[in-house]
Each structure stands twice: as structure tokens, then as C-alpha cells.
Design an enzyme around this catalytic site. Structure first.
Site, PDB file in Angstrom:
ATOM      1  N   HIS A   1       6.287   7.407 -27.868  1.00  0.00           N
ATOM      2  CA  HIS A   1       5.180   7.742 -28.146  1.00  0.00           C
ATOM      3  C   HIS A   1       5.122   9.594 -27.750  1.00  0.00           C
ATOM      4  CE1 HIS A   1       2.321   9.742 -24.776  1.00  0.00           C
ATOM      5  NE2 HIS A   1       3.195  10.357 -24.162  1.00  0.00           N
TER       6      HIS A   1
ATOM      7  N   GLU B   1      -5.983  16.240 -12.426  1.00  0.00           N
ATOM      8  CA  GLU B   1      -6.226  16.234 -13.858  1.00  0.00           C
ATOM      9  C   GLU B   1      -7.700  16.509 -13.501  1.00  0.00           C
ATOM     10  OE1 GLU B   1      -5.116  14.551 -17.742  1.00  0.00           O
ATOM     11  OE2 GLU B   1      -5.112  13.019 -16.114  1.00  0.00           O
TER      12      GLU B   1
ATOM     13  N   ARG C   1      -4.922  21.025 -15.676  1.00  0.00           N
ATOM     14  CA  ARG C   1      -3.885  19.534 -15.689  1.00  0.00           C
ATOM     15  C   ARG C   1      -4.505  19.086 -17.148  1.00  0.00           C
ATOM     16  NH1 ARG C   1      -1.071  15.141 -11.515  1.00  0.00           N
ATOM     17  NH2 ARG C   1       0.994  14.460 -13.565  1.00  0.00           N
TER      18      ARG C   1
ATOM     19  N   ARG D   1       0.422  -1.334   0.642  1.00  0.00           N
ATOM     20  CA  ARG D   1      -0.109  -0.333   0.287  1.00  0.00           C
ATOM     21  C   ARG D   1       0.440   1.469   0.497  1.00  0.00           C
ATOM     22  NH1 ARG D   1      -3.202  -3.654   3.433  1.00  0.00           N
ATOM     23  NH2 ARG D   1      -5.292  -3.927   2.648  1.00  0.00           N
TER      24      ARG D   1
ATOM     25  N   GLU E   1       7.335  15.745 -25.815  1.00  0.00           N
ATOM     26  CA  GLU E   1       6.558  16.838 -25.309  1.00  0.00           C
ATOM     27  C   GLU E   1       7.153  17.912 -25.393  1.00  0.00           C
ATOM     28  OE1 GLU E   1       4.359  15.729 -23.452  1.00  0.00           O
ATOM     29  OE2 GLU E   1       4.135  13.750 -23.257  1.00  0.00           O
TER      30      GLU E   1
ATOM     31  N   LYS F   1       2.239  10.647 -11.892  1.00  0.00           N
ATOM     32  CA  LYS F   1       1.032   9.469 -13.446  1.00  0.00           C
ATOM     33  C   LYS F   1       1.590   9.008 -12.985  1.00  0.00           C
ATOM     34  CE  LYS F   1      -2.204  12.275 -15.913  1.00  0.00           C
ATOM     35  NZ  LYS F   1      -2.451  12.448 -16.639  1.00  0.00           N
TER      36      LYS F   1
ATOM     37  N   ASN G   1      -2.079  17.169 -22.008  1.00  0.00           N
ATOM     38  CA  ASN G   1      -3.423  16.199 -22.792  1.00  0.00           C
ATOM     39  C   ASN G   1      -3.242  16.982 -23.642  1.00  0.00           C
ATOM     40  OD1 ASN G   1      -3.308  14.407 -20.276  1.00  0.00           O
ATOM     41  ND2 ASN G   1      -5.998  15.413 -19.842  1.00  0.00           N
TER      42      ASN G   1
ATOM     43  N   LYS H   1       5.075  22.490 -16.670  1.00  0.00           N
ATOM     44  CA  LYS H   1       3.849  21.176 -15.817  1.00  0.00           C
ATOM     45  C   LYS H   1       4.281  20.830 -14.531  1.00  0.00           C
ATOM     46  CE  LYS H   1       3.624  16.109 -16.321  1.00  0.00           C
ATOM     47  NZ  LYS H   1       4.071  14.508 -16.556  1.00  0.00           N
TER      48      LYS H   1
ATOM     49  N   HIS I   1      -2.381   9.469 -28.804  1.00  0.00           N
ATOM     50  CA  HIS I   1      -2.867   8.223 -27.708  1.00  0.00           C
ATOM     51  C   HIS I   1      -3.347   7.359 -29.024  1.00  0.00           C
ATOM     52  CE1 HIS I   1      -2.169   8.994 -23.708  1.00  0.00           C
ATOM     53  NE2 HIS I   1      -1.245   8.331 -24.375  1.00  0.00           N
TER      54      HIS I   1
ATOM     55  N   HIS J   1      -2.714  14.026 -27.095  1.00  0.00           N
ATOM     56  CA  HIS J   1      -2.345  12.987 -26.627  1.00  0.00           C
ATOM     57  C   HIS J   1      -3.596  12.406 -27.123  1.00  0.00           C
ATOM     58  CE1 HIS J   1       0.652  14.512 -24.042  1.00  0.00           C
ATOM     59  NE2 HIS J   1       1.233  13.225 -23.857  1.00  0.00           N
TER      60      HIS J   1
END
Length: 358
Positions: A262, A235, A239, A121, A185, A143, A243, A225, A250, A246
């Protein structure tokens, strides 16, 4: 040394950027953590280059280092590899007082980050990104995720590191395609911020320029960022700007089934979405060409035959960012002026009308 601080409601950490930092890892981690076991996770490309050096430095600083290696590539971002790493840690009797360090690129950071977030955890976690993509983007923001079948990053968690150590010297060992990927990016981020950052981007005209300017590119990308993440960690609001490029990117990346990196997909997706908004009269004329030229300057692809596939629309409509029957598309009215347009799922096809490939 450049330090970018990320301050969030429940944690704070620094991103350290300087050439040669890999030689100081033991000292830097020793300032952050007391003596403990460390799972040092790398893929089989990075491990032969840097894992031994980093392990030696950590051991000299009093840490008990266990080196774990997994096969390089996006295919390793899976529940199977995650379970294999967790099993190794369990066999080595890791407990909640121990920690994980990700040493590698974006796949390593995502995988080791989720490992740290989920094992018992949650264990403390440090990122040491060695690729340009990871140094300018994925190592910051918390992330972590693995893929499921061909759905990218569908199983994951927001889990912040305790420290990020960026040594631009690691870029010297990268193959050109792997290096250039990260620039996708960078251009995305510079276009969102505009100003001096975009002016810097306009001076980058070759892969060699990326190496020369990598410390500043990392610092500026991470600073932007970090400012966005600090305003919206999970997000739910601004935020989403990150994207940009993306959603279509994606989709194309997934359909390419490993044929696109990517950053390459982000380049293609950014040009495609801006063409849609420019054609719709919602963006400054000529902005798509500006973005296309900056990507192409270092050899990134700016289009792909997959954009003509109706499967692109299927992927876009089923994007995991589709919420309450709407998909938020990020675009620019001009460089440095991002906006979000919410499109009902039923109208996505007609809005995009496959002009992404034209």
C-alpha cells in the site's frame, strides 16, 4: 510518553506513543476496561513475535485472553476470513460485554476493527499497531474494512477504538521493505501539513533514519490525522485531504494484484497525481521532484509501468470516492497547501490524459 487525544462527537480516545509500551499492555488496558474476554487478533507473522507476550500481560491483569491468528497478507482482508474469526468468537461464547484487540499491521487493524464493529453489532476495540504504516496512519481514524474481489476496502464501517498503543520498538523486527512501506503515508501527511513536519522529512535519508525518528514521525503523523478526523469523522469534507495520492495509488495497487504494498502504491500515486497538476500549471514548479526525492530517499518506488495501462483510468473512474458523477482529486499548490479539485466523471480521462506515466 507522548499522548495524542482524538475527540469526536460521540467518543474520545488517546493514542499513546513510547518505546517499550508493549511490556505495559496489561496495565494500560486495565485502566481502560474491566475484566472480560478479549479476542487478541494477529496475523501469522506477528503472532510468533508478540502475541504470547501481550496475552501474558493481559492475563496477568485479569483478562480472559483468546488468541486468534489468520494468514498474513492483503488476501486475508476478506469476508471469508472475517467470518472465520467471528465463528471462532461465537464458539468461544463472546458476548457484548467482551472486546477485541488488533495486534499487528494495517491488515490486522482493518480486519479486527470490522470484526469488532460487526460482531453482535459492536464490541469495544483497542489497536496495538506493530508496523510503521499502522503506527502512523491506519490505527487512527476509525476506518475498518475488508476487500471484495479486487476492490479495496469496499465493505467496512467507521468504528473508533477505545485506545491506541504505539510501541516503536516493534519496528526492529520488520523486514526493510515492510518498514519502508509506511513512509509513503508519512511523506503524504508531511506534504499536506508542511512546516516543521516537512523539514523533519527532509532529514530522512535512509531506512535507518526511520527507526531513529519513528516516535516523532508517529506523533506528528497521528497529530495531523487526528486534527483532520476530528473536523470530519466520516469523510464528507476535509478528511478527503487524507486521500492525497490514493486515487491513482489504489488503482495501481489493485492492478499489481499483490505486487505492490500500500505505501509503495501511495508513493507512486502521489508522484503521478502531482505531475498531472504541475503540468497543468496548478501547482508550484518543482514540487513533484521534491516529493519524488523524499520517497526515493528510503527506497520507495516513484513510478510503475502499470501507469501506462488504460485500466488505470477505469479503476480511477470507478473509485469508491466517486460521488454524484464527480471525483475529488487532492493535490498541493505547494508543500503544506492542499486543495481539492472536483472533476466530472466524463472529464477524468481527458484531465489525466495518461500523463501520469510521463
Amino acid at each position: 510518553m507522548t499522548t495524542v487525544s482524538v475527540t469526536l462527537p460521540e467518543t474520545k480516545y488517546d493514542v499513546l506513543i513510547e518505546r517499550g509500551l508493549l511490556k505495559q499492555v496489561g496495565e494500560l488496558v486495565g485502566k481502560q476496561w474491566s475484566a472480560r474476554k478479549i479476542a487478541l487478533v494477529s496475523d501469522d507473522n506477528v503472532a510468533p513475535l508478540y502475541q504470547g507476550q501481550v496475552a501474558k500481560s493481559l492475563t496477568a491483569a485479569g483478562f480472559d485472553v483468546h488468541r486468534y491468528v489468520f494468514p498474513a497478507g492483503e488476501a486475508s482482508k476478506s469476508l471469508t476470513v472475517l467470518a472465520d474469526l467471528a465463528r471462532q468468537m461465537a464458539n468461544d461464547a463472546f458476548n457484548r460485554d467482551d472486546s477485541v484487540i488488533a495486534l499487528g499491521g494495517g491488515v490486522t487493524g482493518d480486519l479486527a476493527g470490522l470484526l469488532a464493529a460487526s460482531y453482535m453489532r459492536g464490541l469495544s476495540f483497542i489497536q496495538i499497531p506493530t508496523s510503521l504504516l499502522a503506527q502512523v496512519d491506519s490505527s487512527v481514524g476509525g476506518k475498518t474494512a475488508v476487500d471484495l474481489d479486487n476492490i479495496k476496502n469496499i465493505i467496512g464501517a467507521f468504528y473508533e477504538p477505545d485506545l491506541v498503543i504505539v510501541d516503536p520498538d516493534t519496528l526492529a523486527t520488520m523486514k526493510q521493505r515492510d518498514l519502508v512501506e509506511g513512509y509513503g503515508e508519512i511523506v503524504k501527511t508531511a506534504a499536506l501539513e508542511g512546516g516543521d513536519f516537512w523539514q523533519l522529512i527532509e532529514t530522512i535519508n535512509s531506512p535507518a533514519d526511520l527507526i531513529t525518528h519513528s516516535p516523532e514521525l508517529s506523533a506528528r503523523s497521528i497529530h495531523y490525522k487526528a486534527s483532520v478526523v476530528m473536523a470530519d469523522e466520516t469523510e464528507s469534507g476535509t478528511r478527503q485531504l487524507l486521500n492525497f495520492g490514493h486515487t491513482i495509488g489504489h488503482a495501481v495497487e489493485a492492478l499489481a494484484d499483490g505486487g505492490l504494498r500500500h505505501g509503495e502504491a501511495v508513493s507512486i500515486g502521489t508522484v503521478a497525481i502531482m505531475r498531472v497538476f504541475e503540468n497543468a500549471g496548478l501547482a508550484e514548479q518543482g514540487i513533484t521532484a521534491k516529493l519524488r526525492d523524499r520517497f526515493a530517499a528510503v527506497g520507495l518506488p516513484v513510478t510503475d509501468e502499470l501507469l501506462t495501462s488504460p485500466l488505470v483510468l477505469d479503476k480511477v473512474k470507478n473509485d469508491k470516492k466517486n460521488r454524484h458523477g464527480h471525483l475529488n482529486l487532492v493535490y498541493l499548490t505547494a508543500i503544506g497547501q492542499p486543495k481539492i479539485k472536483s472533476i466530472p466523471s466524463s472529464e477524468i480521462a481527458s484531465f489525466l490524459h495518461l500523463s501520469v506515466a510521463k
